[in-house]
Write an enzyme that holds these catalytic residues in place. Structure first.
Site, PDB file in Angstrom:
ATOM      1  N   ASP A   1      42.217  36.044  48.050  1.00  0.00           N
ATOM      2  CA  ASP A   1      42.076  35.097  49.178  1.00  0.00           C
ATOM      3  C   ASP A   1      42.599  33.700  48.841  1.00  0.00           C
ATOM      4  O   ASP A   1      42.744  32.860  49.728  1.00  0.00           O
ATOM      5  CB  ASP A   1      40.616  35.035  49.687  1.00  0.00           C
ATOM      6  CG  ASP A   1      39.596  34.696  48.617  1.00  0.00           C
ATOM      7  OD1 ASP A   1      39.807  35.068  47.455  1.00  0.00           O
ATOM      8  OD2 ASP A   1      38.572  34.063  48.948  1.00  0.00           O
TER       9      ASP A   1
ATOM     10  N   HIS B   1      42.399  30.198  41.247  1.00  0.00           N
ATOM     11  CA  HIS B   1      42.183  31.433  40.491  1.00  0.00           C
ATOM     12  C   HIS B   1      42.880  32.595  41.184  1.00  0.00           C
ATOM     13  O   HIS B   1      43.426  32.441  42.273  1.00  0.00           O
ATOM     14  CB  HIS B   1      40.694  31.701  40.296  1.00  0.00           C
ATOM     15  CG  HIS B   1      39.921  31.990  41.557  1.00  0.00           C
ATOM     16  ND1 HIS B   1      39.933  31.159  42.655  1.00  0.00           N
ATOM     17  CD2 HIS B   1      39.086  33.022  41.880  1.00  0.00           C
ATOM     18  CE1 HIS B   1      39.136  31.658  43.593  1.00  0.00           C
ATOM     19  NE2 HIS B   1      38.625  32.787  43.138  1.00  0.00           N
TER      20      HIS B   1
HETATM   21 ZN   LIG Z   1      37.495  32.883  47.445  1.00  0.00          ZN
HETATM   22 ZN   LIG Z   2      37.049  34.051  43.939  1.00  0.00          ZN
END
Ligand SMILES: [Zn+2]
Ligand SMILES: [Zn+2]
Length: 302
Positions: free
Chosen positions: A66, A62
């Protein structure tokens, strides 16, 4: 063929002294599959000495930073290290625009062709030897979990039986292995008389940044290795609910329900310098649980 799984980064949200941001490298023979590409992945990847010019696919779960901010650096490093082979990036809607925008702003990677494919739930790769399926997790934004599954391999050849039937070693053995029957000296010999039943391929599921949910549990069912979001322990269960993550024991419940062989707790919050409580809680629910350090490699055997 075994799979080698190297945890390039096992943390989540922000890196700390002990854990880099999420990325998992799967080596299958000469081929590489990379799941997510958190910041700093390229350094870990080079350190893992996986080779920079192999057949390679990158799967993005996604578009939270991060999990994707390492991609520009990764592409830049691969180009710098002399990659010439094409590279496929697979992820949910928005991943193509991310790569395009970065490339427009900074000409990063002109040395090798990159294709980006935006996918949804369902089969996303159908390779002759394996497939990859995706399912939606439950997170703040659309987030895909991926399951890599090898296709069944032909059964084990029994050389003793073959010899006892008078079939000489050589090309006939190969034909018996690969076709239902052969004719030898006027005799019809069925392959199943010397070849065992088809062997199941290995299955690995990567499910991060998700609440425990039915779609991911279904996707993970029967996995040899399940890598599951375990951001928090039980005392921070409300945080897991609020931010769309799982606790270690919730991950363990998914593993238990899905009858997986081994669970790896993953995406460990930076607030845990010592993640032992997470491991203890998970093992109470599902004993075959491990928690890997960055750069640790796990081998998955048939
Ligand atoms: Zn994450
Ligand atoms: Zn996330």
């Amino acid at each position: 063929m075994s799979l080698s799984v190297t945890f390039l980064g096992t943390g989540g949200s922000v890196p700390n002294k002990f854990r880099n941001l999420p990325s998992v490298l799967v080596r299958r023979g000469p081929e590489l599959l990379l799941f997510d590409c958190g910041e700093g992945t390229q350094k870990q990847f080079l350190q893992a000495k996986a080779g920079t010019n192999r057949k390679m696919r990158i799967f993005i779960s996604h578009l939270h930073g991060d999990h994707i901010f390492g991609l520009p650096g990764m592409l830049h490093s691969l180009s710098f290290m002399g990659r010439t082979r094409d590279l496929e990036i697979i992820g949910p809607r928005g991943v193509a625009q991310f790569v395009r925008s970065v490339n427009r702003a900074v000409r990063l990677y002109s040395r090798f062709p990159i294709s980006v494919r935006e996918v949804s739930a369902g089969r996303v790769i159908n390779d002759p030897e394996y497939e990859v399926r995706a399912a939606w997790g439950r997170h703040g934004i659309p987030c895909l979990a991926y399951a890599f599954q090898e296709k069944p391999r032909s059964g084990k050849f029994d050389p003793v039986k073959a010899r006892s039937l008078g079939i000489p070693e050589g090309p006939l053995w190969k034909r018996l292995q690969n076709s239902p029957a052969i004719t030898f000296k006027g005799r019809r010999i069925l392959s199943r008389s010397v070849v065992g039943p088809p062997r199941r391929g290995l299955k690995l599921t990567y499910a991060v940044d998700t609440r425990p949910c039915a779609q991911v549990a279904k996707l993970a069912t029967g996995s040899d290795l399940l890598i599951h979001d375990s951001c928090f322990n039980e005392t921070a269960a409300s945080k897991a609910r609020d931010y769309g993550h799982s606790t270690a024991s919730e991950a363990a419940s998914v593993a238990r329900k899905g009858k997986v062989r081994e669970l790896v707790l993953f995406h460990i919050s930076a607030m845990y310098e010592d993640p032992t409580p997470l491991l203890k809680e998970a093992r109470r629910v599902f004993p075959h649980t491990t928690l890997c350090k960055d750069m640790e490699t796990v081998r998955v055997y048939p």
